[in-house]
Design an enzyme around this catalytic site. Structure first.
Site, PDB file in Angstrom:
ATOM      1  N   ASP A  45      92.559 112.129   0.415  1.00 47.24           N
ATOM      2  CA  ASP A  45      91.637 111.028   0.126  1.00 47.24           C
ATOM      3  C   ASP A  45      91.537 110.849  -1.391  1.00 47.24           C
ATOM      4  O   ASP A  45      90.883 109.931  -1.882  1.00 47.24           O
ATOM      5  CB  ASP A  45      90.265 111.232   0.783  1.00 47.24           C
ATOM      6  CG  ASP A  45      89.544 112.468   0.290  1.00 47.24           C
ATOM      7  OD1 ASP A  45      90.163 113.281  -0.424  1.00 47.24           O
ATOM      8  OD2 ASP A  45      88.354 112.629   0.629  1.00 47.24           O
ATOM      9  N   SER A  46      92.262 111.701  -2.149  1.00 45.18           N
ATOM     10  CA  SER A  46      92.439 111.463  -3.584  1.00 45.18           C
ATOM     11  C   SER A  46      93.184 110.148  -3.795  1.00 45.18           C
ATOM     12  O   SER A  46      93.298 109.674  -4.925  1.00 45.18           O
ATOM     13  CB  SER A  46      93.194 112.624  -4.246  1.00 45.18           C
ATOM     14  OG  SER A  46      94.418 112.873  -3.574  1.00 45.18           O
ATOM     15  N   ASP A  84      94.132 113.503   5.102  1.00 46.35           N
ATOM     16  CA  ASP A  84      92.711 113.775   4.851  1.00 46.35           C
ATOM     17  C   ASP A  84      91.850 112.818   5.646  1.00 46.35           C
ATOM     18  O   ASP A  84      92.097 111.608   5.630  1.00 46.35           O
ATOM     19  CB  ASP A  84      92.414 113.514   3.363  1.00 46.35           C
ATOM     20  CG  ASP A  84      92.080 114.772   2.616  1.00 46.35           C
ATOM     21  OD1 ASP A  84      91.728 115.789   3.234  1.00 46.35           O
ATOM     22  OD2 ASP A  84      92.181 114.735   1.372  1.00 46.35           O
ATOM     23  N   LYS A 114      93.056 117.091   7.603  1.00 48.45           N
ATOM     24  CA  LYS A 114      92.361 118.067   6.740  1.00 48.45           C
ATOM     25  C   LYS A 114      90.905 117.634   6.621  1.00 48.45           C
ATOM     26  O   LYS A 114      90.617 116.460   6.427  1.00 48.45           O
ATOM     27  CB  LYS A 114      93.013 118.138   5.358  1.00 48.45           C
ATOM     28  CG  LYS A 114      92.276 119.079   4.409  1.00 48.45           C
ATOM     29  CD  LYS A 114      93.092 119.445   3.195  1.00 48.45           C
ATOM     30  CE  LYS A 114      93.130 118.419   2.105  1.00 48.45           C
ATOM     31  NZ  LYS A 114      91.819 118.005   1.562  1.00 48.45           N
ATOM     32  N   GLU A 116      87.241 118.580   4.695  1.00 48.78           N
ATOM     33  CA  GLU A 116      86.462 119.333   3.708  1.00 48.78           C
ATOM     34  C   GLU A 116      85.281 119.991   4.423  1.00 48.78           C
ATOM     35  O   GLU A 116      84.677 119.379   5.316  1.00 48.78           O
ATOM     36  CB  GLU A 116      85.960 118.391   2.611  1.00 48.78           C
ATOM     37  CG  GLU A 116      87.086 117.807   1.788  1.00 48.78           C
ATOM     38  CD  GLU A 116      86.594 117.003   0.585  1.00 48.78           C
ATOM     39  OE1 GLU A 116      85.383 117.020   0.286  1.00 48.78           O
ATOM     40  OE2 GLU A 116      87.442 116.369  -0.056  1.00 48.78           O
ATOM     41  N   GLU A 189      89.950 124.773  -3.252  1.00 45.92           N
ATOM     42  CA  GLU A 189      89.974 123.903  -4.439  1.00 45.92           C
ATOM     43  C   GLU A 189      88.981 124.394  -5.493  1.00 45.92           C
ATOM     44  O   GLU A 189      87.803 124.602  -5.203  1.00 45.92           O
ATOM     45  CB  GLU A 189      89.642 122.454  -4.040  1.00 45.92           C
ATOM     46  CG  GLU A 189      89.619 121.526  -5.253  1.00 45.92           C
ATOM     47  CD  GLU A 189      89.553 120.039  -4.922  1.00 45.92           C
ATOM     48  OE1 GLU A 189      89.638 119.669  -3.739  1.00 45.92           O
ATOM     49  OE2 GLU A 189      89.419 119.250  -5.875  1.00 45.92           O
TER      50      GLU A 189
END
Ligand code: KIV
Length: 276
Positions: A45-46, A84, A114, A116, A189
């Site tokens: 999602d970057s 993400d 993925k 978070e 991270e």
């Protein structure tokens, strides 16, 4: 060629070869990243701040997040593609989370999602458990979780036990819960190196670090940072090329040649007029 699978990733991990992962958000870059031989492509999602022009990852919508991995999958042949799930596309309710996760496999063709996970992250761990039971592979993500940047207060190193940094114990336990819930690997991270090592030692599944130092099982970086494309440089990253400079030089040369008449020539024309 055969598509890369989780057993292939485990084989590399068990041979003690560090795993390589790099983000990609579109087909042409994914094609190059795959051709260079990376183990996994992360459609992070970057994309928010590196591809879609937002200031952070928070505005990324589910539809945008689905379209990027779909392009990456179309642009690759055998890559293992992790997508993400964006902010609030999971965790709001179990059924919505699982249905949204499934869309990344069914519609975008990704191999895994993925998620978070906040320290201890009970809600997310439950989602991971349900997804993996149903056959949706999940990569966990602990440490600095940018989707919680407003809650954390900034991009602070995690595992330091301060007001802005959770404890090492919390990170170890969260990663263990994700492994128990079926996560096939866990991204760490922006975490103190010693804590990243503790997590890596505690888990049987591979850890993939970004700003987590040397004692993890693999590394992931944001492709724009690696290529020097449109971003600042970060100490946790390494820039291996300067595509900003290459792109600007090529575009300037094109503008100059159009203005001077050097482009196009007769070779670029169809049925060119013979001026002789
Ligand atoms: O979105 C992303 O690119 C990520 C990496 C920084 C791990 O989550």
């Amino acid at each position: 060629m055969a598509p890369t699978t989780i057993p292939d990733i485990y084989e590399t991990y068990e041979e003690g070869v560090p795993l390589t992962m790099l983000t990609a958000y579109d087909a042409p870059i994914a094609w190059q990243v795959e051709a260079a031989g990376v183990d996994m492509i992360l459609v992070g999602d970057s994309a928010g701040d590196n591809h879609l022009g937002y200031d952070s990852t928070l505005p990324v919508t589910l539809e945008e997040a689905l379209s990027n991995p779909a392009a990456v999958v179309r642009g690759t042949e055998e890559a293992f593609v992790v997508a993400d799930m964006p902010f609030l596309s999971y965790g709001t309710s179990l059924s919505e989370s699982v249905e949204n996760a499934g869309r990344f496999l069914k519609e975008a063709g990704a191999d895994a999602v993925k998620l978070e996970t906040a320290p201890y992250g009970e809600t997310t761990v439950e989602v991971v458990d349900r997804c993996t039971e149903l056959g949706i592979p999940v990569q966990g993500h602990v440490g600095l979780t940018p989707q919680r940047e407003k809650e954390i207060g900034g991009a602070y190193v995690q595992g330091r036990d301060t007001d802005t940094s959770t404890t090492g114990d919390a990170l170890v336990e969260t990663a263990e819960r994700l492994e128990d819930a079926g996560a096939f690997s866990v991204v760490l991270e922006t975490v103190s190196e010693g804590v990243a090592k503790r997590v890596t030692d505690a888990l049987e599944v591979p850890t993939i670090g970004i700003g987590a130092g040397r004692y993890v099982d693999g590394q992931v970086l944001v492709v724009s940072d690696v290529l020097g494309l449109g971003g600042e440089s970060y100490s946790l990253s390494k820039q291996y090329a300067d595509l900003d400079a290459e792109v600007r030089a090529a575009v300037s040369e094109y503008i100059e040649e159009v203005r001077s008449g050097a482009f196009p020539t007769a070779e670029n024309a169809f049925d060119p007029i013979d001026e002789a």
